[in-house]
Scaffold this active site. Structure first.
Site, PDB file in Angstrom:
ATOM      1  CE  LYS A   1      75.571   3.439  29.820  1.00  0.00           C
ATOM      2  NZ  LYS A   1      76.882   3.983  30.204  1.00  0.00           N
TER       3      LYS A   1
ATOM      4  CE  LYS B   1      75.966  -5.562  29.492  1.00  0.00           C
ATOM      5  NZ  LYS B   1      75.510  -4.159  29.226  1.00  0.00           N
TER       6      LYS B   1
END
Lengths: 267, 267
Positions: free
Chosen positions: B140, B208
């Site tokens: 991911k 982020k």
């Protein structure tokens, strides 16, 4: 209709043979005699340009691009009563050979009319971007910005994954199905996974193309930090002696800098 | 089978309603009461977690990701006899709502067995990446590296094109058919062309996520200059007050720095 194709490299050769297959009479020109011989074997014709130039209906010039070339050529051709079409191509050598290119074209209506059947034979899609030279080439530069960034990003991501315990093969398989994929990731990723850097398009091409992007960006006072960073990675690859390898060899820059191994990497 | 979904944001909400449509009994949990009400209207159930936790067969946690969370959670769950599956998702809110996500999963065989029917209902494709937590999350992170770079690159290219006289709409139409395309270019490009920065996924998400990429890269001594550069563009967008806008609003950083206008841009 008699066609002349100047430039029988990885793109031009496929386009010339596609035109032959579509029923055109095609003369191929290239300083590389092997390329010309192969083209003749594939049904093409060979000649000295000045012997046939009068009978050519359309001349296709498939050479390394340079910014502003298109506008200057249109002006120069116009002075000789010749219609010029600014028609960069995208899709790579496989699509060139299959008549499935994307063509980004701009030029006078007559230039479109005269090349209509030929463009349709060579391409899957022709975009008509304006009625003078310029927008075709500009769109191609935008495309090359993205193409170059995406190749370097694919190399960065796949090699980063290696450091996290993900094999390049698995990375290519999974990411191709995810939102992180790109045309270039799917096309060049397997080269890295296979460790096969046989050049389809070389590192030097992107030193040139991202160099053109950076030159134009600087001249037009457009800050393009991602393209500039990607360029440096191709420059580093070339500096390492990899200029003639496939552009996906930019992955070796990342591997070397991180002390990681890639499939087939002997550095 | 009773399912609990924690997190009814843009991804979790679509996954929870997909599970409802697939016939599961689904309890939705979120601090946002509006999201819970909408979920109940869509056929979901509402409860206080401690009242139903004993009857839940599978708990799906769809919250903001953080590196190393997966391995720690697997250890912690294991101490309570619970099987943990490290199963990041990709595809965006539209695919989440359509049960067409890509799931990158790793975990113990029992964790796969217990979630099998649910994962199939939520996804188009489940990749099984290993028999413990870790590889799922690592993949991911690789995906987010590419996704973030591709969004910023799309913004860079489309805005660069504006400076060269190419409209964003035309740019998106043409490049989507060329080798410069990416999943993110095709998904986010239209937001820029339409001047619509309604957040599907916000600028802050990539501050982020690319921040996580950069942290991991630095810790593992992996030089990732393209991800680092893309991160700075999202940081700049957030610094300009655009943190809550759609991530494609990173284009406004480029436009502002080049004195260019984008559709709908009031900056």
């Amino acid at each position: 209709m008699n066609i002349g194709v100047f430039g029988l490299g990885s793109m031009g050769f496929g386009m010339a043979t596609t035109a032959v297959a579509a029923g055109f009479t095609v003369y191929g020109f290239d300083p590389n005699k092997d390329a010309v011989s192969r083209f003749v074997s594939a049904g093409g014709k060979q000649a000295i340009p000045r012997d046939v130039i009068e009978i050519l209906d359309v001349v296709v010039v498939v050479v390394i691009n340079a910014h502003e070339f298109a506008k200057a050529m249109e002006r120069r051709c116009s002075g000789h009563g010749i219609n010029y079409l600014d028609a960069p191509i995208s899709g790579g050598s496989v699509k060139a050979a299959a008549g499935q290119l994307t063509i980004m074209a701009s030029g006078k209506p007559m230039a479109f009319t005269q090349t209509d059947t030929l463009l349709n034979a060579l391409s899957e899609k022709v975009f008509k971007l304006g009625d003078e030279a310029g927008p075709g080439s500009a769109m191609k530069v935008v495309n090359q910005l993205l193409a170059g960034v995406h190749i370097a990003a694919a190399a960065e991501a796949i090699t980063f994954g290696v450091g996290q315990g993900i094999s390049p093969t698995q990375c290519v398989e999974v990411i191709s199905q995810c939102a992180g994929t790109s045309w270039m990731f799917e096309n060049r990723g397997p080269h890295i996974a296979d460790g096969d850097y046989t050049p389809h398009s070389s590192v030097e091409i992107f030193v040139k193309d991202l160099g053109i992007v950076s030159d134009i960006a600087r001249q037009s006072r457009f800050a393009a930090p991602i393209a500039a960073t990607a360029l440096q990675q191709f420059v580093a690859a070339s500096g390492m002696g990899l200029g003639a390898e496939d552009d996906s060899a930019v992955a070796k820059v990342y591997a070397l800098q991180a002390g990681l191994s890639l499939p087939g990497d002997k550095l």
